[in-house]
Design a protein around this motif. Structure first.
Motif, PDB file in Angstrom:
ATOM      1  N   LEU A   1      52.625   4.490  -2.987  1.00  0.00           N
ATOM      2  CA  LEU A   1      52.666   3.034  -3.198  1.00  0.00           C
ATOM      3  C   LEU A   1      51.470   2.594  -4.034  1.00  0.00           C
TER       4      LEU A   1
ATOM      5  N   LEU B   1      62.635   6.163   1.230  1.00  0.00           N
ATOM      6  CA  LEU B   1      62.624   6.696  -0.126  1.00  0.00           C
ATOM      7  C   LEU B   1      62.383   8.209  -0.179  1.00  0.00           C
TER       8      LEU B   1
ATOM      9  N   VAL C   1      58.294   9.882  -5.856  1.00  0.00           N
ATOM     10  CA  VAL C   1      58.672   8.472  -5.907  1.00  0.00           C
ATOM     11  C   VAL C   1      57.410   7.619  -6.019  1.00  0.00           C
TER      12      VAL C   1
ATOM     13  N   PHE D   1      60.742   0.886  -7.677  1.00  0.00           N
ATOM     14  CA  PHE D   1      60.162   2.236  -7.703  1.00  0.00           C
ATOM     15  C   PHE D   1      60.690   3.017  -8.888  1.00  0.00           C
TER      16      PHE D   1
ATOM     17  N   VAL E   1      56.150   9.986  -1.497  1.00  0.00           N
ATOM     18  CA  VAL E   1      56.288   8.574  -1.887  1.00  0.00           C
ATOM     19  C   VAL E   1      54.892   7.975  -2.027  1.00  0.00           C
TER      20      VAL E   1
ATOM     21  N   VAL F   1      56.236   3.732  -5.841  1.00  0.00           N
ATOM     22  CA  VAL F   1      56.589   2.329  -5.580  1.00  0.00           C
ATOM     23  C   VAL F   1      55.614   1.477  -6.383  1.00  0.00           C
ATOM     24  N   THR F   2      56.167   0.761  -7.352  1.00  0.00           N
ATOM     25  CA  THR F   2      55.295   0.030  -8.268  1.00  0.00           C
ATOM     26  C   THR F   2      55.087  -1.415  -7.854  1.00  0.00           C
TER      27      THR F   2
END
Lengths: 329, 329
Positions: free
Chosen positions: A208, A251, A321, A299, A206, A323-324
């Protein structure tokens, strides 16, 4: 009080020792009958039992979709159980973990004997061979960490929990302290099928974005989260650390059905029920959302193109993944 | 079927396109409403849920008194769960352990918020801080070893279990496979109060007389036991070993209330409900009984006179147990 005192008019009317004897026998029989204590089984009708919620969960999750399949997989997830009577949990603070026996309240009633777990990519197994929420009786058990017990002035009590996988509003039937000697097989490794162990071994990375991280810091500083940061009695830095850890845990091992996984990869996954998010879907940048605490986490999921996973469509898929964006709800 | 077909007399009577439009709107609304699937919560009334037994336990225990507090403490104890539909457990054989969610059916209904666990010698704690069977909702969870799954021709299925602490006839609500990653705290030792850990550390020595051992061998040879020996598909020697181990496990950690413990020490403990045993009690040789499988185990308890145990009257008391005689029931 003797029966003579109880029935004086009857005694006077009918008189005599024989009547008194009969009355004594009747009363004795009645007493004996009422003295045979009814068991739970006596009160069950055709094997049916009525159970009652003793409290409701407050939690960072509001939808079934996206909630981790078990709390231990997302140890930074937080929640709380409020109970009306503090006496019922006296002594509970000596335990570190508790079982929560709860109702899968968001389920639609289900009576099927087989089920398709996400990790089996469409193949079905017996419902009793899974931890699926769709069961003959919609009862679940989950283990949570008991962080703190807060007793209010009116004798109500709040159990502060972490590593919780329950959706906000979940009705609770029971709390039982966790005792390893009762609840964990000794001297042997518990055996599980490969589709379960395989899914557990696979965690999606994940990542970010800077924008997402900045938003989390800002929202925490504004005290707009319920379970992390200053509103929870911890510093902004602690809150940030715990909340980011929680987002990654949730996530990294998201469990979705084959159908939901497809939707996620296409960037069409629904997020917060009360606030359905309008996302512009394009082939290049699909956007999904997931609600955690008061945040709406945007995301996207990038399938690992080189990996062929016929039986692991949902659980533990090796996607990445991103995370936007983070929004406050 | 269109609404026109459904309401021809109304259409004929009132006629016109405007009426048709109104009817279409009504029908659409009705359809939309019925299409909103009811959740379990919608069906619960005032937080109450009706649950239903999916099967009943057969076990070596017939009374609450004397049954171990948890199955893992008596791993040689055996039992079985019969279910009507084998499809529901398809895939379960890949797991070594299962949770059994059951009803404490022999309880008398109890609504107290505090309880006196045997090991606390009369002191009370909150009911939710104990694993007491007396709870707000009479639901228990227990872990058992899944030894074998036997499927009959009529598609009914029998789960052969060991390390089971359930009384014969216990109604079962659910079976869930045990997964250590979900059910056992990782990277940390679970904390419990000293009265729990202390009780677990103390096991009473159990000694069997030669007469008792001979009786067990004879009863096994006659095939009169249900869960051990040739009737269970194992050799007499295996049956003997497992049954003796089971008797020792059960009596080594017998949990009784302060009242029951006093009765045991006085040799006045009740045994098999259906066959209350007449024991001649003398100061020198008190005799208690305990039913296990089809056996009636006679034993006496010798208090460790030199040890002062103010808070450990029941659980894990340091008495010595002498098994004097074994009878077939």
């Amino acid at each position: 009080m003797t029966f003579r005192n109880k029935f004086p008019p009857l005694m006077t009317l009918l008189g005599g020792a024989s009547i008194a004897t009969v009355a004594a026998v009747i009363l004795r029989k009645k007493y004996r009958k009422s003295n045979t204590r009814k068991t739970v089984e006596d009160e069950m009708k055709n094997g049916k039992l009525v159970v009652e919620s003793i409290g409701k969960i407050e939690s960072i999750y509001r939808l079934c979709v996206g909630t981790p399949r078990q709390g231990l997989l997302a140890p930074h997830a937080r929640g709380r159980l409020r109970l009306s009577n503090a006496h019922a949990v006296e002594g509970l603070s000596k335990y570190s973990h508790v079982w929560i026996v709860f109702v899968f309240h968001l389920n639609t009633p289900h009576k099927g004997v087989k089920i398709a777990p996400p990790a089996l990519g469409g193949r079905k197994v017996g419902v009793l061979a899974t931890r699926s929420p769709h069961r003959f009786n919609p009862i679940g058990i989950t283990l949570a960490r008991l962080d703190k017990i807060i007793i209010a002035e009116n004798n109500s009590v709040s159990l502060e929990l972490s590593g919780l996988d329950l959706v906000d509003g979940t009705p609770v039937l029971d709390i039982k302290p966790y005792v390893a000697a009762y609840d964990s097989p000794i001297d042997e490794v518990a055996r599980v099928p490969s589709w379960v162990s395989g899914g557990l071994a696979t965690k999606r990375p994940v990542k970010l974005s800077d924008t997402a991280r900045e938003s989390i810091r800002r929202i925490l500083k504004e005290g707009k989260t319920k379970f992390y940061g200053r509103s929870f009695g911890e510093s902004d830095d602690e809150g940030y650390e715990h909340l980011v850890a929680c987002i990654c845990e949730v996530l990294a091992m998201d469990v979705r059905s084959t159908y939901q996984t497809k939707k996620v990869r296409e960037g069409k996954s629904q997020a917060e029920r009360s606030k359905r998010v309008q996302t512009k879907v394009s082939e290049d940048s699909p956007v999904c959302t997931q609600q955690i605490d008061n945040l709406l986490v945007h995301f996207s999921v990038q399938p690992a193109s080189s990996v062929v996973r016929p039986t692991s469509e949902g659980s533990g898929a090796e996607d990445t993944v991103f995370v936007t964006k983070i929004e406050q709800l």
